[in-house]
Design a protein around this motif. Structure first.
Motif, PDB file in Angstrom:
ATOM      1  N   PHE A 123      -0.166   0.091  -0.918  1.00 18.85           N
ATOM      2  CA  PHE A 123       0.414  -1.224  -1.151  1.00 18.85           C
ATOM      3  C   PHE A 123       1.825  -1.300  -0.580  1.00 18.85           C
ATOM      4  O   PHE A 123       2.676  -0.461  -0.919  1.00 18.85           O
ATOM      5  N   ASP A 124       2.066  -2.293   0.237  1.00 17.37           N
ATOM      6  CA  ASP A 124       3.444  -2.641   0.547  1.00 17.37           C
ATOM      7  C   ASP A 124       4.092  -3.123  -0.752  1.00 17.37           C
ATOM      8  O   ASP A 124       3.391  -3.521  -1.695  1.00 17.37           O
TER       9      ASP A 124
ATOM     10  N   ALA B  13      -8.166   1.337   1.493  1.00 19.16           N
ATOM     11  CA  ALA B  13      -7.743  -0.028   1.180  1.00 19.16           C
ATOM     12  C   ALA B  13      -6.250  -0.154   1.412  1.00 19.16           C
ATOM     13  O   ALA B  13      -5.482   0.748   1.071  1.00 19.16           O
ATOM     14  N   ALA B  14      -5.846  -1.288   2.008  1.00 20.84           N
ATOM     15  CA  ALA B  14      -4.429  -1.538   2.277  1.00 20.84           C
ATOM     16  C   ALA B  14      -4.093  -2.983   1.930  1.00 20.84           C
ATOM     17  O   ALA B  14      -4.862  -3.901   2.244  1.00 20.84           O
ATOM     18  N   PHE B  15      -2.937  -3.161   1.297  1.00 20.12           N
ATOM     19  CA  PHE B  15      -2.492  -4.474   0.842  1.00 20.12           C
ATOM     20  C   PHE B  15      -1.082  -4.719   1.382  1.00 20.12           C
ATOM     21  O   PHE B  15      -0.174  -3.920   1.140  1.00 20.12           O
TER      22      PHE B  15
ATOM     23  N   LEU C 271      -6.052  -6.547   2.855  1.00 19.50           N
ATOM     24  CA  LEU C 271      -5.682  -7.811   2.209  1.00 19.50           C
ATOM     25  C   LEU C 271      -4.246  -8.173   2.569  1.00 19.50           C
ATOM     26  O   LEU C 271      -3.362  -7.312   2.572  1.00 19.50           O
ATOM     27  N   ILE C 272      -4.033  -9.460   2.848  1.00 17.24           N
ATOM     28  CA  ILE C 272      -2.701  -9.991   3.154  1.00 17.24           C
ATOM     29  C   ILE C 272      -2.341 -11.058   2.131  1.00 17.24           C
ATOM     30  O   ILE C 272      -3.113 -12.005   1.916  1.00 17.24           O
ATOM     31  N   VAL C 273      -1.203 -10.918   1.484  1.00 19.56           N
ATOM     32  CA  VAL C 273      -0.687 -11.948   0.581  1.00 19.56           C
ATOM     33  C   VAL C 273       0.076 -12.976   1.422  1.00 19.56           C
ATOM     34  O   VAL C 273       1.098 -12.651   2.024  1.00 19.56           O
TER      35      VAL C 273
ATOM     36  N   TRP D  14      -9.975  -8.961   7.347  1.00 17.03           N
ATOM     37  CA  TRP D  14      -9.013  -8.839   6.257  1.00 17.03           C
ATOM     38  C   TRP D  14      -9.050 -10.081   5.377  1.00 17.03           C
ATOM     39  O   TRP D  14      -9.186 -11.205   5.864  1.00 17.03           O
ATOM     40  N   VAL D  15      -8.900  -9.893   4.099  1.00 20.95           N
ATOM     41  CA  VAL D  15      -8.847 -10.995   3.140  1.00 20.95           C
ATOM     42  C   VAL D  15      -7.428 -11.554   3.122  1.00 20.95           C
ATOM     43  O   VAL D  15      -6.457 -10.791   3.055  1.00 20.95           O
TER      44      VAL D  15
END
Length: 334
Positions: free
Chosen positions: A68-69, A257-259, A282-284, A317-318
């Motif tokens: 997670f970033d 998994a990477a966020f 996943l990208i916020v 990517w989500v």
């Protein structure tokens, strides 16, 4: 006595029922702060797919690693990253003992909260701010300063302590993954020493699972005791192409998994997912100006999101639409 045992058994049954209902509810909806929709479903479907034994996508617990970033992914980074807020507060606290700072335009900009000038100074200016506020002290003293700051410092807009402004939906993702035997890591451009002070308390992530930028440090003896002294300069920047390198150095393998939330996370997302059958990215996307902030190509200070957003669809990517996907933004006030 039999009556007492009967009452005790009844009470025990009620407690068990309560625990069962609570557990069933949490399993039914492990992400209650997420609105129902494809984004929430994608997270749950991924976790279920890698934890279902016998499935072709099953992943052994030892390989369930999620990265997670931090800034902009687990908490805000506007109007400036929280570590920079700490650095500027430290600069003001220390300024009376450093009259020579009056001759440094970058440090003066920091003392005057002149963010546009600081941004214009680029990486060189940021390093000057960090050198003045973070170095020539022991790592123990630095930890103490971060702890003291975190107890009282508040965000200028939300009027809450910085360390209390975490995203509730992302906290739920962290807990959901760990409940399914994932190991969660922070991989951030922020300073590793800064984050390790509070990572366990804030996210449940121990300091040894924090990868970040690293300043120069040297060993020394003070009054007969061994110490580590924070020196000026940066030895490793954990951003952009540095993130996969940092992950490799500390993990020795790729996450599944990477966020992230910005172009600074692009290479980490690529490293985690491209040409890998079992992976998740996943990208916020910050789209909620009312409850938080709305930006992508033009952030106030950091968090630019252009390239990663363009590549999201092609790489599967989500993308989280913060305004529509999150029922709640921040964790409840304590």
């Amino acid at each position: 006595m039999p009556t007492f045992r009967l009452k005790l058994a009844t009470l025990f049954a009620i407690l068990l029922h309560g625990l069962f209902v609570s557990s069933a509810f949490s399993q039914d909806d492990p992400l209650p702060s997420w609105n129902d929709g494809p984004t929430k479903s994608a997270i749950i479907e991924f976790v279920e797919s890698v934890t279902r034994e016998g499935s072709p996508t099953f992943v052994r617990p030892i390989n369930r690693i999620a990265v997670f970033d931090n800034d902009g992914t687990l908490w805000p980074e506007d109007p400036i990253p929280f570590q920079l807020a700490f650095a500027l507060d430290e600069l003001k606290r220390l300024a009376p003992s450093h009259p020579e700072w009056k001759n440094n335009p970058v440090l003066q900009a920091g003392l005057n909260d002149d963010i546009p000038t600081l941004l214009t100074s680029g990486e060189k200016g940021l390093i000057e701010i960090l050198d003045a506020s973070h170095t020539k002290i022991t790592t123990t003293e630095f930890d103490k300063r971060v702890q003291n700051w975190s107890r009282t410092a508040k965000h200028p807009r939300f009027k809450r302590r910085y360390l209390d402004l975490t995203y509730q939906p992302m906290q739920e993702v962290l807990r959901y993954l760990r409940a399914n035997k994932f190991k969660t890591w922070i991989v951030s451009g922020g300073g590793a020493d800064f984050m390790r002070v509070w990572s366990r308390r804030v996210y449940g992530i121990p300091p040894e699972q924090v990868i970040g930028s690293v300043g120069n440090t040297k060993f020394g003896m003070q009054e007969g005791l061994p110490v580590l002294i924070k020196e000026p300069g940066v030895s490793f920047v954990d951003d952009k192409t540095g993130k996969p390198v940092g992950i490799h150095r500390q993990l020795g393998r790729r996450p599944i998994a990477a966020f992230g939330n910005s172009d600074g996370d692009l290479e980490m997302l690529q490293w985690t997912t491209i040409e890998r059958k079992t992976s998740f990215g996943l990208i916020v996307h910050h789209t909620d100006a009312v409850r938080e902030y709305a930006y992508d190509a033009h952030p106030k200070s950091s968090g630019k999101l252009v390239k990663a957003l363009e590549q999201a669809k092609g790489n599967g990517w989500v993308v989280v639409d913060m305004k529509n996907d999150w029922a709640t933004i921040f964790s409840p006030e304590k």
